[in-house]
Write a protein that holds these residues in place. Structure first.
Motif, PDB file in Angstrom:
ATOM      1  N   LEU A  50       0.791  -1.224   0.000  1.00  0.00           N
ATOM      2  CA  LEU A  50       0.000   0.000   0.000  1.00  0.00           C
ATOM      3  C   LEU A  50       0.830   1.284   0.000  1.00  0.00           C
ATOM      4  O   LEU A  50       0.463   2.248  -0.690  1.00  0.00           O
ATOM      5  CB  LEU A  50      -0.971   0.021   1.183  1.00  0.00           C
ATOM      6  CG  LEU A  50      -2.346  -0.597   0.952  1.00  0.00           C
ATOM      7  CD1 LEU A  50      -3.207  -0.433   2.192  1.00  0.00           C
ATOM      8  CD2 LEU A  50      -3.040   0.018  -0.263  1.00  0.00           C
ATOM      9  N   PRO A  51       1.933   1.390   0.755  1.00  0.00           N
ATOM     10  CA  PRO A  51       2.696   2.644   0.694  1.00  0.00           C
ATOM     11  C   PRO A  51       3.079   3.030  -0.728  1.00  0.00           C
ATOM     12  O   PRO A  51       2.930   4.193  -1.125  1.00  0.00           O
ATOM     13  CB  PRO A  51       3.916   2.349   1.567  1.00  0.00           C
ATOM     14  CG  PRO A  51       3.438   1.334   2.548  1.00  0.00           C
ATOM     15  CD  PRO A  51       2.491   0.471   1.765  1.00  0.00           C
ATOM     16  N   GLU A  52       3.538   2.063  -1.511  1.00  0.00           N
ATOM     17  CA  GLU A  52       3.944   2.373  -2.884  1.00  0.00           C
ATOM     18  C   GLU A  52       2.730   2.672  -3.761  1.00  0.00           C
ATOM     19  O   GLU A  52       2.759   3.597  -4.586  1.00  0.00           O
ATOM     20  CB  GLU A  52       4.739   1.204  -3.467  1.00  0.00           C
ATOM     21  CG  GLU A  52       5.255   1.464  -4.877  1.00  0.00           C
ATOM     22  CD  GLU A  52       6.107   0.336  -5.405  1.00  0.00           C
ATOM     23  OE1 GLU A  52       6.456   0.384  -6.602  1.00  0.00           O
ATOM     24  OE2 GLU A  52       6.421  -0.596  -4.641  1.00  0.00           O
ATOM     25  N   LEU A  53       1.652   1.906  -3.590  1.00  0.00           N
ATOM     26  CA  LEU A  53       0.462   2.121  -4.403  1.00  0.00           C
ATOM     27  C   LEU A  53      -0.141   3.499  -4.150  1.00  0.00           C
ATOM     28  O   LEU A  53      -0.481   4.232  -5.100  1.00  0.00           O
ATOM     29  CB  LEU A  53      -0.576   1.034  -4.107  1.00  0.00           C
ATOM     30  CG  LEU A  53      -0.213  -0.398  -4.500  1.00  0.00           C
ATOM     31  CD1 LEU A  53      -1.285  -1.370  -4.018  1.00  0.00           C
ATOM     32  CD2 LEU A  53      -0.030  -0.517  -6.004  1.00  0.00           C
ATOM     33  N   LEU A  54      -0.290   3.859  -2.886  1.00  0.00           N
ATOM     34  CA  LEU A  54      -0.894   5.148  -2.562  1.00  0.00           C
ATOM     35  C   LEU A  54       0.025   6.301  -2.946  1.00  0.00           C
ATOM     36  O   LEU A  54      -0.440   7.373  -3.365  1.00  0.00           O
ATOM     37  CB  LEU A  54      -1.251   5.216  -1.078  1.00  0.00           C
ATOM     38  CG  LEU A  54      -2.302   4.199  -0.602  1.00  0.00           C
ATOM     39  CD1 LEU A  54      -2.636   4.434   0.870  1.00  0.00           C
ATOM     40  CD2 LEU A  54      -3.568   4.272  -1.450  1.00  0.00           C
ATOM     41  N   ALA A  55       1.332   6.097  -2.814  1.00  0.00           N
ATOM     42  CA  ALA A  55       2.280   7.140  -3.223  1.00  0.00           C
ATOM     43  C   ALA A  55       2.183   7.385  -4.724  1.00  0.00           C
ATOM     44  O   ALA A  55       2.256   8.540  -5.188  1.00  0.00           O
ATOM     45  CB  ALA A  55       3.701   6.746  -2.840  1.00  0.00           C
ATOM     46  N   THR A  56       2.013   6.320  -5.504  1.00  0.00           N
ATOM     47  CA  THR A  56       1.850   6.471  -6.950  1.00  0.00           C
ATOM     48  C   THR A  56       0.603   7.275  -7.274  1.00  0.00           C
ATOM     49  O   THR A  56       0.627   8.178  -8.130  1.00  0.00           O
ATOM     50  CB  THR A  56       1.768   5.086  -7.623  1.00  0.00           C
ATOM     51  OG1 THR A  56       2.996   4.392  -7.408  1.00  0.00           O
ATOM     52  CG2 THR A  56       1.503   5.211  -9.113  1.00  0.00           C
ATOM     53  N   ALA A  57      -0.490   6.972  -6.588  1.00  0.00           N
ATOM     54  CA  ALA A  57      -1.734   7.712  -6.821  1.00  0.00           C
ATOM     55  C   ALA A  57      -1.576   9.189  -6.469  1.00  0.00           C
ATOM     56  O   ALA A  57      -2.000  10.070  -7.227  1.00  0.00           O
ATOM     57  CB  ALA A  57      -2.856   7.085  -5.999  1.00  0.00           C
ATOM     58  N   ARG A  58      -0.942   9.469  -5.347  1.00  0.00           N
ATOM     59  CA  ARG A  58      -0.763  10.862  -4.934  1.00  0.00           C
ATOM     60  C   ARG A  58       0.133  11.621  -5.901  1.00  0.00           C
ATOM     61  O   ARG A  58      -0.081  12.807  -6.179  1.00  0.00           O
ATOM     62  CB  ARG A  58      -0.177  10.921  -3.529  1.00  0.00           C
ATOM     63  CG  ARG A  58      -1.131  10.493  -2.435  1.00  0.00           C
ATOM     64  CD  ARG A  58      -0.445  10.530  -1.086  1.00  0.00           C
ATOM     65  NE  ARG A  58      -0.822  11.698  -0.323  1.00  0.00           N
ATOM     66  CZ  ARG A  58      -0.203  12.093   0.788  1.00  0.00           C
ATOM     67  NH1 ARG A  58       0.849  11.425   1.227  1.00  0.00           N
ATOM     68  NH2 ARG A  58      -0.608  13.158   1.437  1.00  0.00           N
ATOM     69  N   ALA A  59       1.143  10.946  -6.419  1.00  0.00           N
ATOM     70  CA  ALA A  59       2.051  11.601  -7.366  1.00  0.00           C
ATOM     71  C   ALA A  59       1.318  12.025  -8.636  1.00  0.00           C
ATOM     72  O   ALA A  59       1.769  12.954  -9.333  1.00  0.00           O
ATOM     73  CB  ALA A  59       3.198  10.662  -7.718  1.00  0.00           C
ATOM     74  N   CYS A  60       0.195  11.385  -8.912  1.00  0.00           N
ATOM     75  CA  CYS A  60      -0.607  11.730 -10.089  1.00  0.00           C
ATOM     76  C   CYS A  60      -1.795  12.606  -9.725  1.00  0.00           C
ATOM     77  O   CYS A  60      -2.732  12.759 -10.526  1.00  0.00           O
ATOM     78  CB  CYS A  60      -1.077  10.453 -10.781  1.00  0.00           C
ATOM     79  SG  CYS A  60       0.285   9.493 -11.484  1.00  0.00           S
ATOM     80  N   GLY A  61      -1.786  13.180  -8.519  1.00  0.00           N
ATOM     81  CA  GLY A  61      -2.791  14.160  -8.132  1.00  0.00           C
ATOM     82  C   GLY A  61      -3.973  13.632  -7.363  1.00  0.00           C
ATOM     83  O   GLY A  61      -4.888  14.405  -7.031  1.00  0.00           O
ATOM     84  N   ALA A  62      -4.004  12.346  -7.057  1.00  0.00           N
ATOM     85  CA  ALA A  62      -5.133  11.788  -6.324  1.00  0.00           C
ATOM     86  C   ALA A  62      -5.008  12.065  -4.828  1.00  0.00           C
ATOM     87  O   ALA A  62      -3.908  12.198  -4.292  1.00  0.00           O
ATOM     88  CB  ALA A  62      -5.228  10.284  -6.557  1.00  0.00           C
ATOM     89  N   THR A  63      -6.149  12.128  -4.158  1.00  0.00           N
ATOM     90  CA  THR A  63      -6.182  12.056  -2.703  1.00  0.00           C
ATOM     91  C   THR A  63      -6.404  10.600  -2.316  1.00  0.00           C
ATOM     92  O   THR A  63      -6.853   9.785  -3.128  1.00  0.00           O
ATOM     93  CB  THR A  63      -7.288  12.942  -2.123  1.00  0.00           C
ATOM     94  OG1 THR A  63      -8.521  12.708  -2.843  1.00  0.00           O
ATOM     95  CG2 THR A  63      -6.913  14.414  -2.223  1.00  0.00           C
TER      96      THR A  63
END
Length: 329
Positions: free
Chosen positions: A153-166
């Motif tokens: 999850l840390p990597e998955l959520l970090a990827t989403a945030r890097a693309c502008g997601a909350t």
């Protein structure tokens, strides 16, 4: 970046068999006990949250894993019927779809028995990168039921945030009762989580597991203290507290809502419907106090019927309940 979905939900999905109320202990010895109601319905924290969000008007995708069996086909059909995209719902060729039996009591409490099936096998390969990078918000559910996915999850959520997601996380309960991953893995996940959405019991347990040793005892004392401990890891912490409403701690300020008065018929999935309401309100641009109140209304309204999804409200129904509650307060 162009977004394809408003919300991506990563988590668990299974049939729920909800029976009750049962106000005496289950009788072994092959004794048969009768209860007033029984229902086969869609279950899983992630799935119920996804359906609630779709009901509120969001474009929702679900990523997870089911078995190649009737239960898996049932939940896929149920998600699709409620407007949730299931292209990323992977079929495991070996393990069965999880199955949960919920035994309710008249006082609103419940016992939950789950056969995990594919839950132990679910992992990052079940989450397409295109969904992570093209969703406005990513929500993860049932952290302790999905150990391989939790690790990623840390990597998955970090990827989403890097693309502008909350991002948001509802850990749900730890069946082992140890909350052991909290001392390590979950801290890294919280660092890339915008909103943590536990219930009161979970917030206290998570705070004890993640607090520094000299603060652990104090963090178990009150919900306010627990929320502050968890907020120190990075997320804004939204704690669901049943009939007592909810609170939100952003690391500096504490907000509260008393919630919407309700006479619940069944509280299964109410917390997941709360999560859906909170995320939908955020994505609609509501300020945090209003989002908290709206989420509480969604949770309360979902208790009008048996099962987690049948009574989930529309956007207009929830807004009407909030307005009516304001006039009556």
């Amino acid at each position: 970046m162009q977004h394809t979905f408003d919300l991506l939900v990563i988590g668990d999905v299974n049939p729920d068999i909800v029976i009750g109320p049962l106000d005496t202990p289950p009788a072994f010895g092959q004794r048969e006990q009768l209860v007033d109601t029984g229902l086969l319905t869609l279950g899983g924290s992630g799935a119920i949250m996804a359906c609630g969000a779709a009901r509120l008007g969001l474009k929702v995708a679900f990523a997870g894993r089911v078995g190649d069996d009737e239960a898996g086909r049932f939940v896929r059909s149920a998600l699709t019927a409620r407007g949730v995209d299931t292209e990323a719902l992977r079929v495991d060729p070996v393990l069965p779809t999880p199955l949960t039996v919920v035994v309710t009591r008249a006082d609103g409490d419940r016992a939950i028995l789950t056969s995990p099936g594919t839950l132990s096998a679910g992992g990052p390969e079940d989450v397409p990168e295109t969904l992570l990078t093209r969703s406005r918000h990513v929500h993860a559910a049932s952290y302790f039921l999905l150990p391989r996915l939790a690790e990623a999850l840390p990597e998955l959520l970090a990827t989403a945030r890097a693309c502008g997601a909350t991002t948001s996380l509802d850990t749900n309960d730890d069946p082992a009762g140890t909350w052991a991953p909290g001392a390590g893995g979950i801290a890294a996940t919280l660092a890339v989580t915008d909103f943590l959405l536990p219930n009161a019991q979970e917030a206290l347990a998570l705070a004890r597991a993640t607090a520094p040793a000299d603060e652990a005892a104090g963090s178990a004392g009150t919900l306010d203290a627990a929320a502050a401990v968890l907020a120190a890891h990075g997320p804004r912490v939204v704690v669901k507290n049943g009939a007592d409403g909810a609170l939100l701690h952003d690391g500096a300020t504490l907000l509260r809502t008393p919630g919407i008065p309700a006479r619940p018929l069944d509280t299964v999935g109410a917390g997941d419907s709360f999560d859906a309401g909170f995320v939908a309100a955020l994505l609609r641009g509501l300020p945090l106090p209003d989002a908290l109140e709206f989420a509480a209304a969604c949770g309360a309204l979902s208790t009008r019927a048996h099962g987690g999804t049948p009574a989930q409200p529309t956007w207009d129904e929830a807004r009407t309940a909030v307005a009516r509650n304001g006039k009556n307060s």
